[in-house]
Design a protein around this motif. Structure first.
Motif, PDB file in Angstrom:
ATOM      1  N   PRO A  28       0.819  -1.209   0.000  1.00 25.68           N
ATOM      2  CA  PRO A  28       0.000   0.000   0.000  1.00 25.68           C
ATOM      3  C   PRO A  28       0.856   1.262   0.000  1.00 25.68           C
ATOM      4  O   PRO A  28       1.970   1.273   0.534  1.00 25.68           O
ATOM      5  CB  PRO A  28      -0.785  -0.099   1.317  1.00 25.68           C
ATOM      6  CG  PRO A  28      -0.679  -1.513   1.749  1.00 25.68           C
ATOM      7  CD  PRO A  28       0.605  -2.039   1.175  1.00 25.68           C
ATOM      8  N   SER A  92      -6.311 -15.608  -1.838  1.00 29.29           N
ATOM      9  CA  SER A  92      -5.626 -14.471  -2.445  1.00 29.29           C
ATOM     10  C   SER A  92      -6.219 -14.173  -3.814  1.00 29.29           C
ATOM     11  O   SER A  92      -6.958 -14.990  -4.376  1.00 29.29           O
ATOM     12  CB  SER A  92      -4.123 -14.761  -2.576  1.00 29.29           C
ATOM     13  OG  SER A  92      -3.893 -15.673  -3.633  1.00 29.29           O
ATOM     14  N   GLU A  93      -5.891 -13.003  -4.340  1.00 31.94           N
ATOM     15  CA  GLU A  93      -6.393 -12.620  -5.665  1.00 31.94           C
ATOM     16  C   GLU A  93      -5.995 -13.630  -6.740  1.00 31.94           C
ATOM     17  O   GLU A  93      -6.696 -13.793  -7.727  1.00 31.94           O
ATOM     18  CB  GLU A  93      -5.858 -11.234  -6.046  1.00 31.94           C
ATOM     19  CG  GLU A  93      -6.441 -10.116  -5.225  1.00 31.94           C
ATOM     20  CD  GLU A  93      -5.836  -8.770  -5.568  1.00 31.94           C
ATOM     21  OE1 GLU A  93      -4.925  -8.691  -6.419  1.00 31.94           O
ATOM     22  OE2 GLU A  93      -6.270  -7.777  -4.966  1.00 31.94           O
ATOM     23  N   PRO A 142      -8.063  -1.810   6.143  1.00 34.11           N
ATOM     24  CA  PRO A 142      -8.453  -2.118   4.758  1.00 34.11           C
ATOM     25  C   PRO A 142      -7.245  -2.252   3.823  1.00 34.11           C
ATOM     26  O   PRO A 142      -7.181  -3.171   3.009  1.00 34.11           O
ATOM     27  CB  PRO A 142      -9.335  -0.930   4.349  1.00 34.11           C
ATOM     28  CG  PRO A 142      -9.830  -0.370   5.644  1.00 34.11           C
ATOM     29  CD  PRO A 142      -8.726  -0.596   6.633  1.00 34.11           C
ATOM     30  N   GLN A 143      -6.274  -1.354   3.954  1.00 35.11           N
ATOM     31  CA  GLN A 143      -5.085  -1.412   3.098  1.00 35.11           C
ATOM     32  C   GLN A 143      -4.234  -2.646   3.408  1.00 35.11           C
ATOM     33  O   GLN A 143      -3.702  -3.284   2.495  1.00 35.11           O
ATOM     34  CB  GLN A 143      -4.232  -0.138   3.283  1.00 35.11           C
ATOM     35  CG  GLN A 143      -4.922   1.121   2.841  1.00 35.11           C
ATOM     36  CD  GLN A 143      -5.692   1.823   3.968  1.00 35.11           C
ATOM     37  OE1 GLN A 143      -6.234   1.190   4.866  1.00 35.11           O
ATOM     38  NE2 GLN A 143      -5.755   3.138   3.900  1.00 35.11           N
ATOM     39  N   ARG A 145      -5.260  -5.583   4.743  1.00 31.26           N
ATOM     40  CA  ARG A 145      -5.944  -6.793   4.271  1.00 31.26           C
ATOM     41  C   ARG A 145      -5.880  -6.913   2.750  1.00 31.26           C
ATOM     42  O   ARG A 145      -5.679  -8.001   2.219  1.00 31.26           O
ATOM     43  CB  ARG A 145      -7.391  -6.810   4.758  1.00 31.26           C
ATOM     44  CG  ARG A 145      -7.490  -7.099   6.235  1.00 31.26           C
ATOM     45  CD  ARG A 145      -8.935  -7.170   6.694  1.00 31.26           C
ATOM     46  NE  ARG A 145      -9.000  -7.542   8.092  1.00 31.26           N
ATOM     47  CZ  ARG A 145      -9.909  -7.073   8.932  1.00 31.26           C
ATOM     48  NH1 ARG A 145     -10.839  -6.245   8.507  1.00 31.26           N
ATOM     49  NH2 ARG A 145      -9.903  -7.454  10.187  1.00 31.26           N
ATOM     50  N   THR A 146      -6.047  -5.796   2.059  1.00 29.90           N
ATOM     51  CA  THR A 146      -5.948  -5.813   0.600  1.00 29.90           C
ATOM     52  C   THR A 146      -4.559  -6.261   0.175  1.00 29.90           C
ATOM     53  O   THR A 146      -4.422  -7.110  -0.723  1.00 29.90           O
ATOM     54  CB  THR A 146      -6.288  -4.430   0.010  1.00 29.90           C
ATOM     55  OG1 THR A 146      -7.645  -4.131   0.331  1.00 29.90           O
ATOM     56  CG2 THR A 146      -6.109  -4.402  -1.491  1.00 29.90           C
ATOM     57  N   THR A 150      -2.940  -9.865  -2.057  1.00 34.24           N
ATOM     58  CA  THR A 150      -2.283  -9.747  -3.353  1.00 34.24           C
ATOM     59  C   THR A 150      -1.112 -10.712  -3.505  1.00 34.24           C
ATOM     60  O   THR A 150      -0.453 -10.735  -4.535  1.00 34.24           O
ATOM     61  CB  THR A 150      -1.785  -8.310  -3.640  1.00 34.24           C
ATOM     62  OG1 THR A 150      -0.767  -7.956  -2.693  1.00 34.24           O
ATOM     63  CG2 THR A 150      -2.932  -7.317  -3.598  1.00 34.24           C
TER      64      THR A 150
END
Length: 152
Positions: A28, A92-93, A142-143, A145-146, A150
């Motif tokens: 992030p 994950s993504e 939020p940042q 966890r995002t 990834t």
């Protein structure tokens, strides 16, 4: 551009993007890379002192995700005094399944929050950790966890 400059630019790009240790992770914008220390292949910090780091290790005898999540949870709870607050399955993504655990602790009267995501990808175990004062971590949840999702 000279060969040395090209290598330097490529090395810095790898550090900033987290392309180290055979895995990648998006960092992030609130975090900047800092000097890596063992066992981490990526280590970053926010202006409020929240650390976000990733480590990759061998998965001897192909241990399962459940094994690694339990081992990490046991270490943090039993040996380091963290209290497990949450433990959820994640993906994950890129489709790698994992566990995301949240721990709380009091250190010298201050509340701390620690998140750890563990993923098993073949013969590798990928662990992404974030921690710091609870108030600072909560603002960046939020940042964090995002970023954790990834991992590739």
């Amino acid at each position: 551009m000279s060969y040395i400059k090209t290598i330097t630019v490529l090395a810095m790009a790898a550090i900033i993007s987290g392309c180290l240790g055979g895995t990648t992770m998006e960092v992030p914008g609130e975090f900047v890379p800092v000097e890596r220390t063992e066992p981490y292949d990526l280590k970053t910090v926010s202006a409020d002192g929240v650390v976000l780091a990733r480590r990759t290790q061998e998965n001897p005898k192909n241990g399962t995700l459940e094994f690694w999540a339990q081992a990490i949870g046991n270490q943090l709870s039993a040996r380091e005094g963290y209290k497990l607050a949450d433990n959820v399955a994640v993906t994950s993504e890129s489709g790698v399944t994992g566990r995301l655990m949240t721990f709380d602790a009091l250190r010298s009267g201050a509340a701390f929050k620690y998140l750890v995501a563990v993923f098993v990808k073949g013969d590798k175990v990928i662990v992404v950790e974030a921690g710091g004062r609870a108030e600072s971590v909560t603002k960046l949840l939020p940042q964090i966890r995002t970023a954790m999702m990834t991992v590739k």
